[in-house]
Design an enzyme around this catalytic site. Sequence first.
Site, mmCIF file in Angstrom:
data_model
loop_
_atom_site.group_PDB
_atom_site.id
_atom_site.type_symbol
_atom_site.label_atom_id
_atom_site.label_comp_id
_atom_site.label_asym_id
_atom_site.label_seq_id
_atom_site.Cartn_x
_atom_site.Cartn_y
_atom_site.Cartn_z
ATOM 1 N N GLU A 88 5.827 5.163 7.112
ATOM 2 C CA GLU A 88 5.344 3.871 7.586
ATOM 3 C C GLU A 88 6.263 2.723 7.174
ATOM 4 O O GLU A 88 7.127 2.873 6.300
ATOM 5 C CB GLU A 88 3.935 3.612 7.091
ATOM 6 C CG GLU A 88 3.811 3.438 5.593
ATOM 7 C CD GLU A 88 2.355 3.211 5.190
ATOM 8 O OE1 GLU A 88 1.599 4.192 5.189
ATOM 9 O OE2 GLU A 88 2.001 2.072 4.877
ATOM 10 N N CYS A 101 10.240 -3.847 5.670
ATOM 11 C CA CYS A 101 10.038 -2.998 4.498
ATOM 12 C C CYS A 101 10.233 -1.547 4.945
ATOM 13 O O CYS A 101 9.564 -1.093 5.869
ATOM 14 C CB CYS A 101 8.622 -3.235 3.987
ATOM 15 S SG CYS A 101 8.144 -2.104 2.687
ATOM 16 N N CYS A 108 6.030 10.653 -2.409
ATOM 17 C CA CYS A 108 6.725 10.240 -3.631
ATOM 18 C C CYS A 108 6.233 11.123 -4.764
ATOM 19 O O CYS A 108 5.073 11.520 -4.782
ATOM 20 C CB CYS A 108 6.412 8.773 -3.936
ATOM 21 S SG CYS A 108 7.232 8.172 -5.433
ATOM 22 N N CYS A 112 2.308 7.259 -9.638
ATOM 23 C CA CYS A 112 1.718 6.049 -10.230
ATOM 24 C C CYS A 112 0.214 6.010 -9.951
ATOM 25 O O CYS A 112 -0.235 6.398 -8.865
ATOM 26 C CB CYS A 112 2.398 4.800 -9.678
ATOM 27 S SG CYS A 112 4.145 4.780 -10.065
ATOM 28 N N CYS A 115 -1.148 4.038 -6.614
ATOM 29 C CA CYS A 115 -0.365 4.010 -5.374
ATOM 30 C C CYS A 115 -0.767 5.109 -4.400
ATOM 31 O O CYS A 115 -0.877 6.278 -4.775
ATOM 32 C CB CYS A 115 1.110 4.134 -5.719
ATOM 33 S SG CYS A 115 2.163 4.197 -4.268
ATOM 34 N N CYS A 334 0.652 -0.305 0.412
ATOM 35 C CA CYS A 334 1.739 0.577 0.813
ATOM 36 C C CYS A 334 1.278 2.035 0.779
ATOM 37 O O CYS A 334 0.666 2.478 -0.184
ATOM 38 C CB CYS A 334 2.904 0.316 -0.142
ATOM 39 S SG CYS A 334 3.625 1.662 -1.016
#
Length: 355
Positions: A88, A101, A108, A112, A115, A334
């Site tokens: 995205e 962005c 990932c 975290c 996130c 995000c």
Amino acid sequence: MKCLQDLTFEEIEELVVSLGQPKFRAGQLYDLQMRHKEYDEATNLPKTLIDGIKADYFATSLKIIERLVGKDGTEKYLYALNDGNVIEGVFMPHRYGNTLCVSTQVGCRMGCAFCASGLGGLIRNLTAGEIIGQVLCVNKLHGGTPKDRAITNVVLMGSGEPLDNYDEVTKFLRLLSAEKGINISLRNVSLSTSGLVPKIKELANSNLPVVLTISLHAATDEKRSALMPVNKAYPIKELIDSAKYYFDKTRRRVIFEYALVEGKNSDKKSADELARLLKGFPCHVNLINLNYVKEKGLRGIKGNYIKEFIDNLNKQGISATLRHSMGNDIDGACGQLRVKYLAEHDNVNRGADED
Ligand code: SAH
Ligand code: SF4
């Protein structure tokens, strides 16, 4: 299969020559790549050349499959890569130009606590062509050309940890700033990292002077490790030393991102710790109120406490401002758009489920 958008101008020249075509064709192919065109949109290239390339190379690395437009002009996209993976991106119009962005990985692996991008772990790295493809595709969508750009600024703040994909990300930065191409100046590019210290130093030495943004989110090792597991490998002192090294090498002021999380890092003591940590270092703190991610359960704080937190930092000589999250009407943080999409489309590769 490979993709033309992964190639530098020189690599395209080699390809053209290897196919027995005159060198000037490289300029035409490069133009096709920079305008994010498919082969059937190439009117000036001989069929023999296209046929020679088509079997081995995709013309473009991705396509937009969903576009959401917010009231403030912010746009969010879902792109499909050629292997069916989905990433995205966000387009943000500003008075001075337009920012895109971009994502650097599918998923990932940094884990975290707040996130959505890391929910399914890392699926794979993006190639340089898939990262610049996002810029070229949205530039085209907004009527831009390589010379008359509709995208003026790029932030590497979509899903993924850019420095965990160092080689492709630095190749992307070279493609993005190549004079012959879309030629976006690296001073208009921000790279955001969770803090991979050795890679920050490598970047400082790479002659790719982007603005370095460090996702700090807490000023003591105990608090930061609870939010960001990467802190256990690279604790705060090492991280700040690497930020200072980056500043010394590039003379670019480092930005620290700090998301305010209820009950974790947002009380007066945390503000004081942050001020103490950054005192005397020429930097800026970008505060953001945490976007609620339902799968994670963490929340942001109430409006008046945000102002208190900032005033407290400013009083102690720290430059800090609130970053407004744009496009709130079209979705949250995000990584959330992709997570939602994956939940609705079972056939897409989603990686391991979170345990
Ligand atoms: N992996 C890199 C870049 C992508 S994340 C990094 O972590 O810096 C981009 C930014 O969004 C980071 O500052 C990250 O901490 C922040 N972020 C992630 N989830 C968020 C959330 N729920 N609310 C607010 N900011 C968030
Ligand atoms: Fe990865 Fe950045 Fe999300 Fe952390 S905040 S999980 S490093 S994308």
